[in-house]
Design a protein around this motif. Structure first.
Motif, PDB file in Angstrom:
ATOM      1  N   GLU A 210       0.826  -1.197   0.000  1.00 37.40           N
ATOM      2  CA  GLU A 210       0.000   0.000   0.000  1.00 37.40           C
ATOM      3  C   GLU A 210       0.860   1.247   0.000  1.00 37.40           C
ATOM      4  O   GLU A 210       1.868   1.319   0.714  1.00 37.40           O
ATOM      5  N   ILE A 212       0.559   5.365   0.619  1.00 40.43           N
ATOM      6  CA  ILE A 212      -0.341   6.385   1.163  1.00 40.43           C
ATOM      7  C   ILE A 212      -0.160   7.671   0.367  1.00 40.43           C
ATOM      8  O   ILE A 212       0.905   8.302   0.440  1.00 40.43           O
ATOM      9  N   THR A 262       1.377  -1.193  13.024  1.00 39.66           N
ATOM     10  CA  THR A 262       1.424   0.169  12.494  1.00 39.66           C
ATOM     11  C   THR A 262       2.665   0.870  13.033  1.00 39.66           C
ATOM     12  O   THR A 262       2.868   0.977  14.246  1.00 39.66           O
ATOM     13  N   GLN A 266       4.238   5.398   9.623  1.00 42.02           N
ATOM     14  CA  GLN A 266       2.844   5.508   9.206  1.00 42.02           C
ATOM     15  C   GLN A 266       2.068   6.469  10.101  1.00 42.02           C
ATOM     16  O   GLN A 266       1.285   7.296   9.618  1.00 42.02           O
ATOM     17  N   PHE A 270       0.083  10.257   9.409  1.00 41.77           N
ATOM     18  CA  PHE A 270      -1.285  10.555   9.848  1.00 41.77           C
ATOM     19  C   PHE A 270      -1.302  11.798  10.734  1.00 41.77           C
ATOM     20  O   PHE A 270      -2.114  12.721  10.537  1.00 41.77           O
ATOM     21  N   CYS A 330      -7.391   4.543  11.217  1.00 48.24           N
ATOM     22  CA  CYS A 330      -7.988   3.668  10.202  1.00 48.24           C
ATOM     23  C   CYS A 330      -8.922   4.443   9.283  1.00 48.24           C
ATOM     24  O   CYS A 330      -8.941   4.214   8.060  1.00 48.24           O
ATOM     25  N   LEU A 333      -6.751   6.534   6.936  1.00 44.63           N
ATOM     26  CA  LEU A 333      -6.133   5.680   5.935  1.00 44.63           C
ATOM     27  C   LEU A 333      -7.151   5.258   4.873  1.00 44.63           C
ATOM     28  O   LEU A 333      -6.836   5.191   3.676  1.00 44.63           O
ATOM     29  N   LYS A 336      -7.624   8.214   2.570  1.00 40.64           N
ATOM     30  CA  LYS A 336      -6.460   8.463   1.719  1.00 40.64           C
ATOM     31  C   LYS A 336      -6.343   7.449   0.583  1.00 40.64           C
ATOM     32  O   LYS A 336      -5.876   7.783  -0.505  1.00 40.64           O
ATOM     33  N   THR A 337      -6.750   6.223   0.833  1.00 39.51           N
ATOM     34  CA  THR A 337      -6.506   5.142  -0.139  1.00 39.51           C
ATOM     35  C   THR A 337      -7.751   4.701  -0.906  1.00 39.51           C
ATOM     36  O   THR A 337      -7.632   3.995  -1.898  1.00 39.51           O
ATOM     37  N   TYR A 341     -10.152   0.307   5.514  1.00 39.18           N
ATOM     38  CA  TYR A 341      -9.225  -0.135   6.552  1.00 39.18           C
ATOM     39  C   TYR A 341      -9.906  -0.034   7.913  1.00 39.18           C
ATOM     40  O   TYR A 341     -10.698   0.885   8.156  1.00 39.18           O
TER      41      TYR A 341
END
Length: 516
Positions: A210, A212, A262, A266, A270, A330, A333, A336-337, A341
Motif C-alpha cells: 500500500e 499512502i 502500524t 505511518q 497521519f 484507520c 487511511l 487516503k486510499t 481499513y
C-alpha cells in the motif's frame, strides 16, 4: 564489712564496664559514621559502579550542571534522607552492591534496560525527591508544569506516583528523553524520498504494497485466506485461562492484514496531516465506521514528550495511543486510499496469529519450557532458542520494542503477531465472549463492554502470555492515571507503553465476488 567491700567492688566493676562500653560505643558509632561518610562520596560510588556512562550522564544532568550551582550527590537521590531510614537502606543497598560486585560481570549488564523507569523507580526513594523539592511551584515554572504539579499534589495518594515517573532525566541526562509538550514532528526514515500520488490499486486477492497518497510511506499487506479454526484453548493447554473457553469453531472471511504493526513512519504521516487542537467526540469517530460519506477526520493533539520513549521511530511500532486514536487512523487511511481499513476483529486476529496452526504458538514448543514461571526456573533457565526467533518478549526484548526485521514471520507472512506490543481489536472485551459466539460462529464481533480486547502480549510479557489464545483488555482509567489534563487526553495514554495496533483491509466487492 566484707559484704560492703564486695558490694562496692561489684559497683566499681559495673561502672568500669559501663564506662568502657560507653567509650567503645562512642568509638563504634564514630567508626560507623566515618565508614558511612567515606562510602557515601560520589567517588566511592563511582569506584563500585563501574558503568562510567552513568557517572558521565550524572555530570551532564540538571542535578549537577545547573544555574544554581547546587550539586546533588549520588546518595541524596538513591538513599532516603537521614533520620528517615538512611542507614537501613544504605546497609541493604550496600550488601546488594557488594554481592553484585563480587559475583557479576558489569559487561553483561543491559544498561539501557537499567535506565528505564520500571527499574529506576526501585532505586529512587520518592521521599528523597520531596526532601529537596519541597516547593513544587518555583519561580519560572511553566503553566503545564503548574497544572501537572497541582494534579500530583491533590492526588498523590490515589496516584501512587513517584516524582521520577515524570522526571526520569533529572539525575542522569538522556539526550533522547523529552519532558513536556511535543512541539514538532520527528524526522523518521521512511525509506524513500518520493511522494506517492495515488494509492495502490488492488484487483485480486494477493499480497500488495500500500502507498499512502501525499506521503512517502508504504507498507505491506498480506492476503489472509478465510477459513475455520478452533478459537480459544483447550483446558489442558499450559497456562490456559478461563476466558479462553470454551474452545469453539469460528469461520472468518478472507481479509488483508498488515505485515507489521502500524509503525511510527505511518503514524506520523497521519499525525502531520491531521493534527489538531480540537476534540472530535469518540462516539462520532466510532459512528463514522458505518458511514460511507465521511470526507475528513481530525487527528491527534501533540503528546507530552516523545511517545517512542527514546527507543526510536521508523519501523518500530507506534505506541501509547488510545483505541479511539487507532480507529481514527484507520478512518484517515481509508479516506487516503479509497479502501476500507479498520482494526481486526478478535476472531480475525487469532486466526491470523495462528497462521493455520492449532498449537499454543504457530511454531513448535511447549509454553512450560519457554516460561519463566514455575519451581524449576529457580534452578534452570527457560528455553529461548526457538521462541526468540519469532517473538519479542521478556527474555529477549531488553525492555523495549524492537524493529520488525528482528523476527521471522508466521506462516501467513505476518511479523510480531506475538509479543513486541499488545494490539487493539475491534471487539469489546467480555470474559464470556466465546459463550456468546455460540458453537459455530461466522465473523463474530462483540460490541458490548467497558474495555477493548488487546491481543498478543508485549515486550515484557512472559512466554505464557504470548500464546496465540491468550486474551487481555485495555485498562482505560489506569492507563490515564497520571495524565494531569482536564479533560484527560482522548489521543494518548500516559501510563502504558506496550500498546499499539495493526490494520486489516476488507476486500472490495469485486474481489469478494472472485473469492466466492
Amino acid at each position: 564489712m566484707r559484704k560492703d567491700k564486695k558490694a562496692r567492688r561489684k559497683s566499681r566493676n559495673f561502672l568500669w564496664i559501663l564506662f568502657c562500653g560507653f567509650i567503645l560505643g562512642v568509638f563504634g558509632m564514630a567508626a560507623v559514621s566515618h565508614v558511612s561518610e567515606q562510602t557515601s562520596s560520589d567517588e566511592y560510588c563511582e569506584s563500585c559502579h563501574v558503568h562510567t556512562h552513568v557517572y558521565n550522564s550524572w555530570k551532564q544532568s540538571v542535578h549537577h550542571d545547573n544555574a544554581s550551582g547546587v550539586q546533588v550527590h549520588c546518595v541524596e537521590c538513591h538513599l532516603p534522607p537521614h533520620g528517615q531510614g538512611y542507614l537501613t537502606a544504605k546497609a541493604k543497598l550496600g550488601i546488594k552492591d557488594l554481592w553484585s560486585y563480587w559475583t557479576k560481570d558489569s559487561a553483561d549488564f543491559h544498561w539501557d534496560t537499567k535506565s528505564e523507569l520500571e527499574h529506576a523507580v526501585r532505586y529512587i526513594p520518592n521521599v528523597s525527591c520531596k526532601h529537596c523539592h519541597q516547593n513544587l511551584f518555583p519561580q519560572g515554572v511553566t503553566d503545564d508544569a503548574i497544572a501537572a504539579h497541582l494534579y500530583y499534589d491533590e492526588n498523590e495518594k490515589a496516584l501512587d506516583l513517584q516524582c521520577i515517573s515524570c522526571h526520569l532525566d533529572a539525575g542522569h541526562y538522556n539526550a533522547k528523553y523529552s519532558h513536556g509538550q511535543m512541539t514538532g514532528i520527528p524526522v523518521t526514515a521512511s525509506g524513500t524520498d518520493s511522494v506517492f500520488e495515488t494509492a495502490t490499486p488492488v484487483t485480486e486477492f494477493a499480497d500488495y504494497v500500500e502507498r499512502i497518497p501525499g506521503t512517502s510511506v508504504s507498507f505491506v499487506m498480506r492476503a489472509v485466506p478465510g477459513g475455520s479454526f478452533q478459537m480459544g484453548s483447550p483446558e489442558k493447554e499450559p497456562f490456559h485461562n478461563a476466558d479462553e473457553s470454551p474452545a469453539h469453531t469460528v469461520t472468518v472471511s478472507p481479509f488483508f492484514m498488515a505485515e507489521i504493526e502500524t509503525s511510527w513512519d505511518q503514524y506520523w504521516a497521519f499525525f502531520s496531516q491531521t493534527m489538531s487542537e480540537g476534540r472530535t467526540p469518540p462516539e462520532t469517530i466510532y459512528a463514522n465506521n458505518t458511514r460511507p460519506d465521511v470526507d475528513a477526520v481530525a487527528g491527534p493533539t501533540p503528546p507530552f514528550g516523545y511517545p517512542d520513549q527514546g527507543w526510536g521511530f521508523g519501523t518500530r511500532p507506534a505506541i501509547t495511543m488510545t483505541h479511539y486514536a487507532a480507529e481514527t487512523f484507520c478512518q484517515w487511511l481509508s479516506l487516503k486510499t479509497g479502501k476500507k481499513y479498520r482494526l481486526p476483529t478478535e476472531a480475525e486476529w487469532e486466526y491470523a496469529a495462528r497462521g493455520g496452526t492449532q498449537t499454543p504458538y504457530f511454531f513448535s514448543g511447549n509454553p512450560k519450557d519457554y516460561s519463566n514461571t514455575g519451581f524449576m526456573r529457580k534452578f534452570f533457565n527457560a528455553k529461548t532458542d526457538t521462541i526468540s526467533a519469532y517473538v519479542i518478549y521478556d527474555n529477549d526484548s531488553r525492555n523495549k520494542t524492537q524493529e520488525p526485521a528482528t523476527v521471522k514471520a508466521n506462516p501467513f507472512g505476518l511479523k510480531n503477531m506475538l509479543g513486541n506490543v499488545m494490539e487493539y481489536c475491534a471487539d469489546r472485551y467480555a470474559a464470556d465472549a466465546y459463550t456468546q459466539h455460540g458453537a459455530a460462529a461466522v465473523d463474530p464481533l462483540i460490541t458490548e463492554g467497558d474495555e477493548w480486547v488487546v491481543r498478543g502480549g508485549h515486550y515484557m510479557s512472559d512466554a505464557a502470555d504470548v500464546r496465540a489464545a491468550a486474551r487481555s483488555h485495555s485498562l482505560h482509567d489506569a492507563w490515564l492515571k497520571t495524565d494531569p489534563q482536564q479533560p484527560k487526553s482522548i489521543w494518548w495514554y500516559s501510563d502504558v507503553k506496550a500498546i499499539g495496533f495493526r490494520v486489516v483491509c476488507e476486500p472490495s466487492d469485486s474481489i469478494k465476488i472472485q473469492l466466492r
